[in-house]
Design a protein around this motif. Sequence first.
Motif, PDB file in Angstrom:
ATOM      1  N   ARG A   1       1.077  -1.330   0.062  1.00  0.00           N
ATOM      2  CA  ARG A   1      -0.428  -0.137  -0.012  1.00  0.00           C
ATOM      3  C   ARG A   1       0.623   1.379  -0.076  1.00  0.00           C
ATOM      4  O   ARG A   1       0.500   1.941  -0.787  1.00  0.00           O
ATOM      5  CB  ARG A   1      -0.948  -0.459   0.804  1.00  0.00           C
ATOM      6  N   LYS A   2       2.018   1.306   0.571  1.00  0.00           N
ATOM      7  CA  LYS A   2       2.222   2.769   0.701  1.00  0.00           C
ATOM      8  C   LYS A   2       4.216   1.862   0.606  1.00  0.00           C
ATOM      9  O   LYS A   2       4.815   1.324   1.242  1.00  0.00           O
ATOM     10  CB  LYS A   2       1.988   3.539   2.323  1.00  0.00           C
TER      11      LYS A   2
ATOM     12  N   SER B   1       7.458   5.206   0.834  1.00  0.00           N
ATOM     13  CA  SER B   1       8.403   6.299   0.712  1.00  0.00           C
ATOM     14  C   SER B   1       9.658   6.317   0.509  1.00  0.00           C
ATOM     15  O   SER B   1      10.277   5.514   1.730  1.00  0.00           O
ATOM     16  CB  SER B   1       7.882   7.044   2.456  1.00  0.00           C
TER      17      SER B   1
ATOM     18  N   THR C   1       6.992   9.593  -1.856  1.00  0.00           N
ATOM     19  CA  THR C   1       5.874   9.313  -1.386  1.00  0.00           C
ATOM     20  C   THR C   1       4.606   8.502  -2.194  1.00  0.00           C
ATOM     21  O   THR C   1       4.424   9.039  -3.509  1.00  0.00           O
ATOM     22  CB  THR C   1       4.755   9.541  -0.362  1.00  0.00           C
TER      23      THR C   1
ATOM     24  N   GLU D   1       1.315   6.123  -2.976  1.00  0.00           N
ATOM     25  CA  GLU D   1       0.394   5.467  -2.267  1.00  0.00           C
ATOM     26  C   GLU D   1      -0.179   4.169  -3.478  1.00  0.00           C
ATOM     27  O   GLU D   1      -0.680   4.796  -4.479  1.00  0.00           O
ATOM     28  CB  GLU D   1      -0.547   6.308  -1.470  1.00  0.00           C
TER      29      GLU D   1
END
Length: 177
Positions: A96-97, A99, A109, A111
Amino acid sequence: MDAKTKPDAYGVLIEPATLRIQRLLPGPIERVWAYLTDSDLRRKWLAAGVMETRVGAPFEFVWRNDELNDPPSKRPAGFPEEHRMQSRITECDPPRKLSIAWSNSGDVTFELEPKGKGVVLTVIHRRLPDRPTMLKVGAGWHMHLDILVARISGEEPEPFWDGWARLQQDYDRRLPA
C-alpha cells in the motif's frame, strides 16, 4: 474504470513545495506494487535499482530515460544519458505505501488504493526547492506515470522526451508562479 473515477492526469501543488499526481491503473494491487519495487519492472517506466523493501534500506536509482522508448526521442540539452541518485526507504507498508528519501531532491511517497478492478496510485513529491525544479519534476512524473499506465496495460507509450518537453510547458501554465 470510467471518467468519474479516473484522476486528473496533471499533478497539483498541495502545499507550496509538494506535488501530488495520480493515476488509475489496472489491478491487482500486488502487480502495481511490483512495478514500484522490482528493479526490472521499474526500469521500464522510471528507474532501475535493486531495493530491499524495509525501512532504512539504502539503494541507488538509475534513470536512463532514453531507454523508455524504442526508438528514443531526442533528449533535451543539459540532460545526461544516465542519472544516478542515492535513495533510502523511509516507510514501507506492502502493498500500500512506499516512501523514499532522495539525496538533495526531496522525498517521494507512493500510495496504492484499490478502486474496483483498478488501483489508484498517488505520488507525493515533497520538498521541491524551487519553481524550475517543480516544472521539471511535474513533467517528469507525468510522463513516467503515463509510461507506467501504458506498460502495465500492455500498450506502447508516447516517447518520453517528446512528452516531457510538451508537459513542461503545460506545467508552466498550470503551477503558480
